[in-house]
Design a protein around this motif. Structure first.
Motif, PDB file in Angstrom:
ATOM      1  N   HIS A 186       6.862   3.156  -1.013  1.00  0.00           N
ATOM      2  CA  HIS A 186       5.989   3.313  -2.180  1.00  0.00           C
ATOM      3  C   HIS A 186       6.335   4.603  -2.919  1.00  0.00           C
ATOM      4  O   HIS A 186       6.518   4.610  -4.142  1.00  0.00           O
ATOM      5  CB  HIS A 186       4.534   3.325  -1.700  1.00  0.00           C
ATOM      6  CG  HIS A 186       3.525   3.229  -2.794  1.00  0.00           C
ATOM      7  ND1 HIS A 186       2.181   3.100  -2.542  1.00  0.00           N
ATOM      8  CD2 HIS A 186       3.637   3.262  -4.152  1.00  0.00           C
ATOM      9  CE1 HIS A 186       1.520   3.046  -3.686  1.00  0.00           C
ATOM     10  NE2 HIS A 186       2.383   3.164  -4.671  1.00  0.00           N
ATOM     11  N   PRO A 246       0.808  -3.190   3.993  1.00  0.00           N
ATOM     12  CA  PRO A 246       1.318  -4.363   3.286  1.00  0.00           C
ATOM     13  C   PRO A 246       1.762  -4.033   1.864  1.00  0.00           C
ATOM     14  O   PRO A 246       1.253  -4.590   0.889  1.00  0.00           O
ATOM     15  CB  PRO A 246       0.108  -5.308   3.291  1.00  0.00           C
ATOM     16  CG  PRO A 246      -1.069  -4.376   3.220  1.00  0.00           C
ATOM     17  CD  PRO A 246      -0.674  -3.156   4.010  1.00  0.00           C
ATOM     18  N   TYR A 247       2.708  -3.076   1.751  1.00  0.00           N
ATOM     19  CA  TYR A 247       3.232  -2.723   0.427  1.00  0.00           C
ATOM     20  C   TYR A 247       4.423  -3.606   0.116  1.00  0.00           C
ATOM     21  O   TYR A 247       5.416  -3.591   0.820  1.00  0.00           O
ATOM     22  CB  TYR A 247       3.634  -1.243   0.391  1.00  0.00           C
ATOM     23  CG  TYR A 247       4.286  -0.837  -0.909  1.00  0.00           C
ATOM     24  CD1 TYR A 247       3.536  -0.679  -2.070  1.00  0.00           C
ATOM     25  CD2 TYR A 247       5.660  -0.608  -0.979  1.00  0.00           C
ATOM     26  CE1 TYR A 247       4.138  -0.309  -3.260  1.00  0.00           C
ATOM     27  CE2 TYR A 247       6.264  -0.241  -2.164  1.00  0.00           C
ATOM     28  CZ  TYR A 247       5.503  -0.088  -3.303  1.00  0.00           C
ATOM     29  OH  TYR A 247       6.109   0.270  -4.492  1.00  0.00           O
ATOM     30  N   ASP A 248       4.351  -4.386  -0.900  1.00  0.00           N
ATOM     31  CA  ASP A 248       5.329  -5.351  -1.408  1.00  0.00           C
ATOM     32  C   ASP A 248       5.628  -6.448  -0.381  1.00  0.00           C
ATOM     33  O   ASP A 248       5.148  -6.435   0.752  1.00  0.00           O
ATOM     34  CB  ASP A 248       6.591  -4.694  -1.965  1.00  0.00           C
ATOM     35  CG  ASP A 248       7.570  -4.149  -0.933  1.00  0.00           C
ATOM     36  OD1 ASP A 248       7.594  -4.629   0.200  1.00  0.00           O
ATOM     37  OD2 ASP A 248       8.318  -3.221  -1.291  1.00  0.00           O
ATOM     38  N   LYS A 249       6.466  -7.396  -0.764  1.00  0.00           N
ATOM     39  CA  LYS A 249       6.712  -8.577   0.076  1.00  0.00           C
ATOM     40  C   LYS A 249       7.387  -8.218   1.394  1.00  0.00           C
ATOM     41  O   LYS A 249       7.082  -8.799   2.442  1.00  0.00           O
ATOM     42  CB  LYS A 249       7.581  -9.583  -0.691  1.00  0.00           C
ATOM     43  CG  LYS A 249       7.792 -10.895   0.067  1.00  0.00           C
ATOM     44  CD  LYS A 249       8.643 -11.867  -0.727  1.00  0.00           C
ATOM     45  CE  LYS A 249       8.791 -13.202   0.024  1.00  0.00           C
ATOM     46  NZ  LYS A 249       9.404 -13.024   1.355  1.00  0.00           N
ATOM     47  N   GLU A 250       8.287  -7.234   1.373  1.00  0.00           N
ATOM     48  CA  GLU A 250       8.981  -6.878   2.617  1.00  0.00           C
ATOM     49  C   GLU A 250       8.002  -6.321   3.646  1.00  0.00           C
ATOM     50  O   GLU A 250       8.103  -6.611   4.831  1.00  0.00           O
ATOM     51  CB  GLU A 250      10.097  -5.868   2.364  1.00  0.00           C
ATOM     52  CG  GLU A 250      10.901  -5.589   3.633  1.00  0.00           C
ATOM     53  CD  GLU A 250      12.131  -4.735   3.398  1.00  0.00           C
ATOM     54  OE1 GLU A 250      12.823  -4.439   4.380  1.00  0.00           O
ATOM     55  OE2 GLU A 250      12.392  -4.368   2.240  1.00  0.00           O
ATOM     56  N   ASP A 260       4.868  -7.168   3.938  1.00  0.00           N
ATOM     57  CA  ASP A 260       4.166  -8.338   4.479  1.00  0.00           C
ATOM     58  C   ASP A 260       5.035  -9.078   5.497  1.00  0.00           C
ATOM     59  O   ASP A 260       4.553  -9.523   6.544  1.00  0.00           O
ATOM     60  CB  ASP A 260       3.799  -9.289   3.337  1.00  0.00           C
ATOM     61  CG  ASP A 260       2.702  -8.732   2.438  1.00  0.00           C
ATOM     62  OD1 ASP A 260       1.904  -7.908   2.921  1.00  0.00           O
ATOM     63  OD2 ASP A 260       2.659  -9.113   1.255  1.00  0.00           O
ATOM     64  N   ASP A 261       6.327  -9.224   5.177  1.00  0.00           N
ATOM     65  CA  ASP A 261       7.235  -9.939   6.077  1.00  0.00           C
ATOM     66  C   ASP A 261       7.388  -9.218   7.415  1.00  0.00           C
ATOM     67  O   ASP A 261       7.409  -9.851   8.481  1.00  0.00           O
ATOM     68  CB  ASP A 261       8.613 -10.101   5.416  1.00  0.00           C
ATOM     69  CG  ASP A 261       8.593 -11.071   4.247  1.00  0.00           C
ATOM     70  OD1 ASP A 261       7.613 -11.828   4.118  1.00  0.00           O
ATOM     71  OD2 ASP A 261       9.564 -11.057   3.467  1.00  0.00           O
ATOM     72  N   TYR A 312       7.560   1.397   5.815  1.00  0.00           N
ATOM     73  CA  TYR A 312       6.269   0.806   5.439  1.00  0.00           C
ATOM     74  C   TYR A 312       5.136   1.310   6.335  1.00  0.00           C
ATOM     75  O   TYR A 312       4.177   0.601   6.582  1.00  0.00           O
ATOM     76  CB  TYR A 312       6.367  -0.716   5.494  1.00  0.00           C
ATOM     77  CG  TYR A 312       7.280  -1.275   4.428  1.00  0.00           C
ATOM     78  CD1 TYR A 312       6.782  -1.644   3.180  1.00  0.00           C
ATOM     79  CD2 TYR A 312       8.650  -1.373   4.645  1.00  0.00           C
ATOM     80  CE1 TYR A 312       7.624  -2.122   2.186  1.00  0.00           C
ATOM     81  CE2 TYR A 312       9.498  -1.851   3.653  1.00  0.00           C
ATOM     82  CZ  TYR A 312       8.984  -2.217   2.431  1.00  0.00           C
ATOM     83  OH  TYR A 312       9.808  -2.686   1.441  1.00  0.00           O
ATOM     84  N   ASP A 332      -4.757  -6.121   3.218  1.00  0.00           N
ATOM     85  CA  ASP A 332      -4.358  -5.943   1.807  1.00  0.00           C
ATOM     86  C   ASP A 332      -5.379  -5.125   1.041  1.00  0.00           C
ATOM     87  O   ASP A 332      -5.026  -4.357   0.137  1.00  0.00           O
ATOM     88  CB  ASP A 332      -4.199  -7.316   1.127  1.00  0.00           C
ATOM     89  CG  ASP A 332      -2.985  -8.064   1.632  1.00  0.00           C
ATOM     90  OD1 ASP A 332      -2.104  -7.411   2.218  1.00  0.00           O
ATOM     91  OD2 ASP A 332      -2.917  -9.291   1.451  1.00  0.00           O
ATOM     92  N   LYS A 349      -2.166   0.336  -4.879  1.00  0.00           N
ATOM     93  CA  LYS A 349      -0.863   0.539  -5.505  1.00  0.00           C
ATOM     94  C   LYS A 349      -0.747   1.886  -6.218  1.00  0.00           C
ATOM     95  O   LYS A 349       0.337   2.273  -6.649  1.00  0.00           O
ATOM     96  CB  LYS A 349      -0.559  -0.588  -6.508  1.00  0.00           C
ATOM     97  CG  LYS A 349      -0.381  -1.944  -5.857  1.00  0.00           C
ATOM     98  CD  LYS A 349       0.803  -1.972  -4.905  1.00  0.00           C
ATOM     99  CE  LYS A 349       1.013  -3.352  -4.300  1.00  0.00           C
ATOM    100  NZ  LYS A 349       2.130  -3.376  -3.345  1.00  0.00           N
TER     101      LYS A 349
END
Length: 814
Positions: free
Chosen positions: A536, A730-734, A736-737, A761, A792, A797
């Protein structure tokens, strides 16, 4: 009969006790040889699981396979004490052999938890003695006979012990050659014990992991890697020199200092200083030194140790662009902890923590970037995960970036670790900062090399690098949000960028909110703090740099994380009063490349209501000393007035600041613990007062040679006063993955990769923050409950972690 050490989970294949012990012995010897103690380490390796030859353990293992869901007996079989006791039978009562038995015995019996105390404060118990000398081991004779039949014969073990004894004699003589007194010698013995413990822990886990994965460890050609990396760096630097557009006064000075660092790398390993001014190309100059030194002296790795994760992110990006990503590790924190020091942990069939314990987490890569917290944890924290890395600090080049940020309470322990690596580990250690602290000035000081400074004619270099002037506004009233915002508005009338650095996250957030509320037309306003994960922050910095390159107005409000290792330049800086070193670092973000005339760095006094530093003792005292220096220099210069300008960033003034700073904290540098009324530094080594207390209070003559309390040190040691826990966000899709994959029970090899990715992260949170998030239902279990991740709703952000769970999205842009 086949005596089994481990059973592979995926196919039921077995590893015999004999094979495991001999393989761990070989790995331990290899790691120990870097300190010329290969047989000492090998002795721990070959004896550590001797107790697995007992019928009780073999039955335990068979039951675990037959009934994997029955957890009632997990960890109940003591298989490590036997090795420590067997060692006693092969050593005499001579001082050296008695010391050897206690060193290696403690390493062996502790390998599933953390090193035991020889004597514990307050209780005056002797855990090591009770375990090795007094604990009942019904099958000891049986296990001993099987070991001497299958692994090493009695004569072979005697011969091996003789070689280990000779190594300890040589270590003692080496210590004498350094002029170490009795207290320092015993501290060296304790750190040697830690080192041998590291050799065993890493060898044991590595061998078990390779068996579990049914594979062999991958090696790398370090000679070729360092040579190729140096060639790539020289090519890059050559392109800079050939670019006439880049031949400014500042860049020419950078090139000269970089060349001096390259030439200095031919000196033997020692403790050196690289005092390049902020913006002087410190990262590339130190990398040039490190690569050349590693190539010339066949070092195994280069380790950057920094105070802030932002420096890791910035330095890693610079280095990655030169050498690539394959052999570079960014280690910010332990995303998932594995402290099993409370029990005899057994990494066997169907163990919930099995993969985590075996994941490759030992810093066995050529280039590592980590934090001061992680470095100090390697030496002094509890458990086994951190100490596993210690042997990889030997025969290395370690660069301490912004070394002035070592916490005061940790100074003696830090200096002891650095001196140990220099003296015994053949490690070269570089103190790299624009504000060089007087670490040789404190009571337990660093053993700096003669002529330790790399930069020649340093005062002249600092003067040539002058790009800012300090403007003292601390004599004004204490400033609140409205004052800071109003002053920012005045500055932005004649500038396109401004950095405001404050001492607390609360102050940063409040000033940011006020700036947004009042509105700055066509100005992008950014917030930066450690509540945001590294990825971030990196994205925010890249956005800011892009906007400023296009001359678009930017205001950034940040905590001190931006002050070091971040290659960004603002027209002006406003800095809340702090230590002079912090002010100098903030000044390094102003007119960084000298492309403009002298610019101003304003030092202000922020109100207590906005910025409460009562619990930030080092910041508060540093600020008081800085204010005193302001006043003193004004009197010397005979200047009057409320807002005067003068140079505070020269080496002479900085040295005076640090001498006063360390004098202020003179009694605080040994890490005093109120609960046990003792300094942690004093528990490392002779510990004479506990020996005397045992005789006085219990009438018992102390039965051992060594007296340190390493388990107690680990229990209380914290680099940061308030305990923090690393949480994945849970910053951005990666992000979360990564969370989803960590919760999917990955294999050992995949877990290692995931933990590395999760570093970008993760956010470190204090205990009170953890409690609030948990109470609000925003903290969720990660990887079988061994870690945490955020909902989340708890990650914003703009601000990062949001304790209330009402996060908003997006950057404010007008």
């Amino acid at each position: 009969m086949r005596y089994v050490a481990h059973i592979r989970r995926k196919d039921g294949e077995t590893q015999l006790v004999r094979d495991h012990l001999l393989e761990v012995k070989a790995l331990s010897e290899e790691s120990g040889s870097k300190l010329r103690v290969g047989h000492l380490a090998g002795l721990a390796g070959v004896l550590h699981d001797c107790g697995k030859y007992s019928d009780e353990f073999q039955e335990y293992l068979r039951e675990a396979v037959a009934h994997p869901d029955d957890l009632s007996k997990r960890g109940t079989v003591d298989h490590s004490t036997a090795g420590g006791r067997l060692l006693l039978e092969f050593l005499s009562d001579s001082p050296t052999e008695k010391m050897l038995a206690e060193i290696i015995g403690n390493v062996i019996i502790s390998h599933h938890g953390g090193l035991n105390d020889y004597i514990s404060p307050v209780s005056l118990e002797t855990p090591y003695y009770r375990r090795v000398y007094e604990k009942e081991l019904p099958e000891f004779e049986k296990a001993k006979e099987r070991f001497l039949t299958e692994v090493l014969s009695e004569k072979e073990l005697q011969n091996y012990c003789a070689k280990a004894i000779e190594e300890l004699h040589e270590f003692i003589n080496e210590s004498k050659s350094y002029g170490r007194d009795a207290a320092n010698f015993l501290r060296d013995i304790d750190l040697l014990t830690k080192y041998l413990f590291s050799c065993l822990i890493d060898a044991d886990r590595t061998n078990t992991r390779l068996f579990e994965e049914d594979t062999e460890d991958q090696s790398w050609d370090r000679t070729r890697f360092f040579s190729d990396s140096l060639t790539a760096l020289e090519h890059l630097l050559s392109s800079f020199e050939q670019n006439t557009a880049q031949q400014s006064r500042i860049n020419i000075l950078r090139q000269k200092m970089s060349q001096q660092a390259l030439e200095f790398a031919s000196r033997p390993s020692g403790i050196y200083q690289l005092s390049i001014p902020t913006g002087g190309g410190k990262t590339l100059a130190s990398l040039r030194y490190a690569l050349q030194h590693a190539k010339k002296f066949n070092k195994e790795r280069i380790i950057y140790v920094v105070p802030f994760t932002t420096i890791i992110e910035q330095n890693a990006q610079v280095i990655r662009e030169i050498i690539g990503d394959t052999y570079l590790l960014e280690h910010h924190s332990n995303v998932i902890e594995d402290d099993f020091s409370f029990q005899e942990f057994e990494p066997n069939f169907q163990e919930d923590h099995f993969n985590l314990k075996l994941a490759k987490d030992n810093w066995d890569v050529p280039i590592i970037l980590t934090t001061m917290v992680q470095y100090l944890n390697v030496f002094y924290s509890k458990g086994t995960r951190n100490v596993r890395r210690l042997h990889n600090l030997a025969n290395a080049t370690i660069i301490f970036d912004e070394v002035q940020a070592v916490p005061i309470k940790c100074l003696s322990l830090f200096n002891e670790s650095v001196n140990f690596l220099k003296n015994y580990g053949r490690t070269s250690l570089l103190l790299c900062t624009a504000t060089q602290p007087a670490l040789d000035y404190v009571t337990n000081g660093l053993e700096l090399a003669e002529e330790s400074e790399i930069v020649r004619q340093l005062p002249k270099v600092v003067e040539a690098f002058k790009r800012v002037q300090i403007v003292d506004k601390t004599q004004n009233k204490a400033w609140g949000q409205a004052d800071i915002v109003g002053f920012s508005r005045e500055i932005m009338k004649h500038a396109t960028s401004l950095l405001v650095v404050l001492n607390t996250k609360k102050a940063v957030r409040e000033v940011y909110k006020q700036l947004v509320l009042e509105g700055f037309p066509e100005t992008a306003i950014y917030h930066l703090s450690t509540s945001m994960c590294p990825k971030h922050r990196k994205n925010q910095l890249e956005e800011m740099i892009g906007l400023m390159k296009n001359n678009q107005p930017v205001i950034c409000v940040s905590s001190q994380l931006i002050e070091a290792g971040v290659d960004i330049s603002f027209d002006h800086v406003v800095r809340s009063l702090a230590g002079l070193d912090s002010i100098a670092q903030a000044a390094g973000r102003c007119n960084r490349h000298g492309s403009e005339p002298i610019k101003e760095v304003y030092v202000i006094n922020v109100s207590h209501e906005l910025e409460n530093t009562d619990k930030l003792l080092e910041i508060k005292r540093g600020a008081a000393i800085t204010k005193k220096l302001f006043s003193t220099l004004k009197n010397i210069q005979g200047k009057e007035g409320e807002s005067e300008t003068f140079d505070l960033l020269g080496p002479a003034v900085m040295k005076r600041y640090f001498q006063e700073y360390y004098a202020e904290f003179k009694t605080d540098s040994n890490y005093f613990i109120n609960e046990i009324e003792a300094n942690l530094f004093d528990l490392l080594g002779s510990n004479k007062f506990l020996r005397s207390a045992l005789l006085q209070d219990k009438g018992i003559n102390y039965p051992l040679f060594l007296t340190s309390s390493m388990k107690t040190i680990g229990k209380y040691f914290r680099v940061i006063d308030n305990q923090t826990t690393s949480v994945v966000v849970p910053y951005d899709k990666e992000g979360d993955d990564i969370i989803a994959l960590l919760n999917s029970d990955p294999e050992v090899s995949e877990l290692t990769k995931l933990l590395k990715r999760a570093q970008q992260y993760s956010v470190n949170l204090f205990d009170q923050e953890i409690r609030v998030l948990s109470q609000n239902g925003l903290l969720l279990p990660l990887y079988k409950g061994d870690g945490y991740y955020l909902s989340d709703r708890a990650y914003d952000k703009v601000y990062g972690v949001n304790l209330e769970g009402d996060s908003q999205m997006g950057m404010i842009n007008f």
